[in-house]
Design a protein around this motif. Sequence first.
Motif, PDB file in Angstrom:
ATOM      1  N   ASP A 224      66.665  13.103  -7.591  1.00 52.51           N
ATOM      2  CA  ASP A 224      66.278  14.497  -7.827  1.00 52.51           C
ATOM      3  C   ASP A 224      66.761  15.044  -9.170  1.00 52.51           C
TER       4      ASP A 224
ATOM      5  N   HIS B 221      66.092  19.073  -9.229  1.00 51.15           N
ATOM      6  CA  HIS B 221      65.344  19.608  -8.088  1.00 51.15           C
ATOM      7  C   HIS B 221      66.306  19.962  -6.973  1.00 51.15           C
TER       8      HIS B 221
ATOM      9  N   SER C 197      56.625  16.785 -13.418  1.00 47.65           N
ATOM     10  CA  SER C 197      55.898  16.038 -14.446  1.00 47.65           C
ATOM     11  C   SER C 197      55.566  16.922 -15.635  1.00 47.65           C
TER      12      SER C 197
ATOM     13  N   SER D  14      54.810  17.886  -7.105  1.00 48.99           N
ATOM     14  CA  SER D  14      55.491  17.011  -8.063  1.00 48.99           C
ATOM     15  C   SER D  14      55.045  17.316  -9.488  1.00 48.99           C
TER      16      SER D  14
ATOM     17  N   LEU E   4      55.538  10.877  -9.839  1.00 48.58           N
ATOM     18  CA  LEU E   4      56.706  11.082 -10.698  1.00 48.58           C
ATOM     19  C   LEU E   4      57.110   9.772 -11.370  1.00 48.58           C
TER      20      LEU E   4
ATOM     21  N   VAL F 211      60.561  16.304  -2.912  1.00 51.72           N
ATOM     22  CA  VAL F 211      59.401  16.443  -3.796  1.00 51.72           C
ATOM     23  C   VAL F 211      58.307  15.508  -3.280  1.00 51.72           C
TER      24      VAL F 211
ATOM     25  N   SER G 132      54.628  13.319  -3.273  1.00 49.71           N
ATOM     26  CA  SER G 132      53.896  12.469  -4.234  1.00 49.71           C
ATOM     27  C   SER G 132      54.830  11.788  -5.217  1.00 49.71           C
ATOM     28  N   ALA G 133      55.892  11.166  -4.680  1.00 49.83           N
ATOM     29  CA  ALA G 133      56.871  10.496  -5.535  1.00 49.83           C
ATOM     30  C   ALA G 133      56.260   9.453  -6.465  1.00 49.83           C
TER      31      ALA G 133
END
Length: 436
Positions: free
Chosen positions: A228, A197, A180, A176, A208, A202, A204-205
């Motif tokens: 996304d 994306h 970031s 992620s 984000l 992805v 570790s949402a």
Amino acid sequence: MSNLTATRPLQPWTAPTATEPVAETLRLPGSKSLTARALVLSAVADGPSTLRRPLRARDTELMAGGLRAMGAHVSTVDDERWLLRPRPLQGPARIDVGLSGTVMRFVPPVAGLADGAIRFDGDPYARVRPLGPLVEALRSIGMRIDAADGGRLPLTVHGAGRVAGGEVVIDASGSSQFVSGLLLGAARFDRGIVVRHVGPPVPSAPHLRMTVQMLRAAGAAVDDSTPDVWVVEPGRLSGRGWDIEPDLSGAVPFFAAALVTGGAVTLHGWPHSSLQPVDTLRTLLQRMGAEVSVGTDGLTVRGTGSIHGLEADVSEVAELTPVLAALATLADSPSRLSGVAHIRHHETDRLAALARELGGLGADVTEAADGLTIRPRPLRGGVFETYADHRMAHAAAVIGLTVPGVELSDVACTSKTMPEFPALWSTMVAGGAIGR
């Protein structure tokens, strides 16, 4: 290149074994994730910023040093209050990323705003951590970057004092932090940025969401309403005061100690509204047998005398996999932790390392492409290799609470995010007060 990890003396350490339930209140430093993002946003803001109770550890010191190398004024003299005054970013500069994913992925996009060449390198293992998708995305919005094969370190960003920005398509399933990194400096790009994306989910949402919320707090116009897709409009960011929450990830091994010993651990100063994934953590720990509550004293985890196996997709809190795996070896039923294929590219291949080291202590661990299956068996002491990975050290310490003779090959690796860890842990197990 930094050779700190390769050349510093290792610090072997025998994890202390608890003889009674722990009962402690923790006063931990700030979140690494929040500190890193606040530093980057402050460096590209229009006015000065203050970070209150930031994390002072190797990763955040490297982040501050990297921004300082490009000309930002960063004062970290006061542990409780860091000051950052932005200045025009300049090269040439050399930035040591250490083994920090945040430094190697958050700072190169900002380096495009500098005038001059900015070279990045780090510890030996940093050269194999994924970076290519981010490098290609930055090239597509006008940045000139020289990089090793596969877009890896060492790399040089040839800053032109501005970045065109625009739309990028990226597969961020590897981290992620790719997204970031693109978003944090994007308000300063000529056209802002649109990140799309394409690929597996992805991971570790929550991180984000943290990035988006902090951008908005600094004054950026951010649209994340389409799955996304993230849009940051060009504009000015404001300097501000950042109150850094206590580090939730750093507290997790201490919370695990409450489960293992049937005790109670409180993280003092926990906010009722958090940017960190506390609800996900609460659910996982409750499923494993803990009682979790938030009160005026802070966030408290209590053990109930039992540790239950856990079958869960832990992709949102992948950083916690080593400690959850350690708890699983002490549980009363098997566990299956999934959704974390990407942690093979963290400080080490965490899945392979956990399977090897937990197995070496007697656990029955089956490694899968995206996780681990753990069947509890009687454990024994032995040497636990930490692979310069702070989370591996945390896992070993948790097992050592109840298994005598667990010897960490190197506890100094915990300085990456918590230099105080060995002292805090030993004090907790000995029954003294924990404070900072």
